[in-house]
Design a protein around this motif. Structure first.
Motif, PDB file in Angstrom:
ATOM      1  N   GLY A 133       0.700  -1.258  -0.042  1.00 36.76           N
ATOM      2  CA  GLY A 133       0.055  -0.031   0.030  1.00 36.76           C
ATOM      3  C   GLY A 133       0.798   1.233   0.009  1.00 36.76           C
ATOM      4  N   LEU A 192      -6.234  -1.634   2.936  1.00 35.10           N
ATOM      5  CA  LEU A 192      -4.898  -1.200   3.228  1.00 35.10           C
ATOM      6  C   LEU A 192      -3.956  -0.962   1.859  1.00 35.10           C
ATOM      7  CD1 LEU A 192      -3.621  -3.327   6.162  1.00 35.10           C
ATOM      8  CD2 LEU A 192      -3.907  -0.964   5.966  1.00 35.10           C
ATOM      9  N   SER A 250      -8.052   3.049   6.969  1.00 29.97           N
ATOM     10  CA  SER A 250      -6.736   2.143   6.814  1.00 29.97           C
ATOM     11  C   SER A 250      -6.236   1.782   8.053  1.00 29.97           C
ATOM     12  CB  SER A 250      -6.057   2.750   5.911  1.00 29.97           C
ATOM     13  OG  SER A 250      -6.290   3.407   4.532  1.00 29.97           O
TER      14      SER A 250
END
Length: 274
Positions: free
Chosen positions: A14, A203, A233
């Motif tokens: 990510g 994520l 997140s």
């Protein structure tokens, strides 16, 4: 071990996707989101897509086969962290809804703003008492579902622009994660496989889809979208970290002390036969 690989792997990918997208904004994209006529545009786009695909596959593979049902008492125990994140999400959604209502220019704008305001109550209630969330969990899901409809209706003419594609995927990922988490809060069936995959997808996707647009220009909607994406997140990462928790084993039963009983039995006089 697979849970840790899934957590750190999706977080790393990510961050990598986030960095790549930032580079794209400064090198290969113009102010309107169109790719410039440079050779690096296709290269960076291909690399970003490859990172996303790897991240999505990793989030699915690492939690595949974990059919155990998630339990709220095991997942969050008595932690305050998820409550704080639920509360922050409620505040962000509420303020976002107020600004949307103030700037509403159509009935769709107004309905979406109301959904954000009601969704805020749901998030706040989930933060206040996750064990008693019950039907309140429907409000955040309605909020995100309404946002998906609103986002598609306002951007479908520009669906060929990558920023809007990523935005749509991001909202869908947020709804998928919220739905899976809500099932855990109300005690419905939700496997670790589903919740882990949903958290991993968040994520990988949300930081890039929701935060990077701020580099294209600061505005109120983008700021709140970025805030909501970051909160979700962090919540997803914390949830994935908690998936490896095991239920507390019941303490072994101790054998009762029978010494007093023996003394009592010895003290009973014997009955003489007539």
């Amino acid at each position: 071990m697979k849970n840790k690989i899934g957590l750190f792997g999706t977080v790393g990918l990510g961050i990598l996707a986030l960095v790549i997208r930032i580079v794209e904004y400064f090198i290969t994209l113009d102010q309107e989101g169109y790719y410039l006529a440079v050779s690096a545009a296709s290269v960076w786009s291909t690399v970003r897509i490859a990172v996303l695909i790897v991240g999505l596959l990793l989030s699915l593979i690492c939690y595949a086969g974990q059919k155990e049902q998630t339990e709220l008492s095991v997942l969050y125990s008595r932690d305050w962290m998820p409550r704080i994140l639920f509360g922050l999400m409620g505040v962000a959604s509420g303020v976002d809804g107020i600004f949307r209502l103030m700037d509403a220019a159509s009935s769709l704008d107004a309905v979406t703003a109301v959904l954000f305001l009601t969704g805020a109550f749901g998030w706040l209630w989930m933060g206040r008492s996750p064990k008693r969330a019950a039907l309140w969990t429907l409000l955040p899901m309605l909020q995100l579902a309404g946002q998906i409809v609103y986002y598609f209706w306002t951007t479908y003419k520009y669906i060929h622009i990558s920023a809007y594609i990523l935005g749509m995927l991001g909202w869908c990922a947020a709804l998928f994660f919220t739905f899976s988490l809500s099932k855990t809060l109300v005690g419905a069936a939700c496997s670790k496989e589903r919740l882990g995959a949903a958290g991993g997808i968040v994520l990988v996707l949300l930081p890039m889809a929701f935060v990077v647009p701020l580099f294209g220009g600061l505005n109120v909607p983008a700021v709140f979208t970025a805030a909501e994406g970051l909160i979700l997140s962090v919540l997803a990462g914390y949830t994935l970290n908690c998936l490896s928790r095991k239920p507390k084993e019941a303490a072994p039963m101790e054998m009762p002390d029978l010494s007093m009983l023996n003394e009592y039995m010895d003290a009973i006089p014997e009955v003489e036969e007539e």
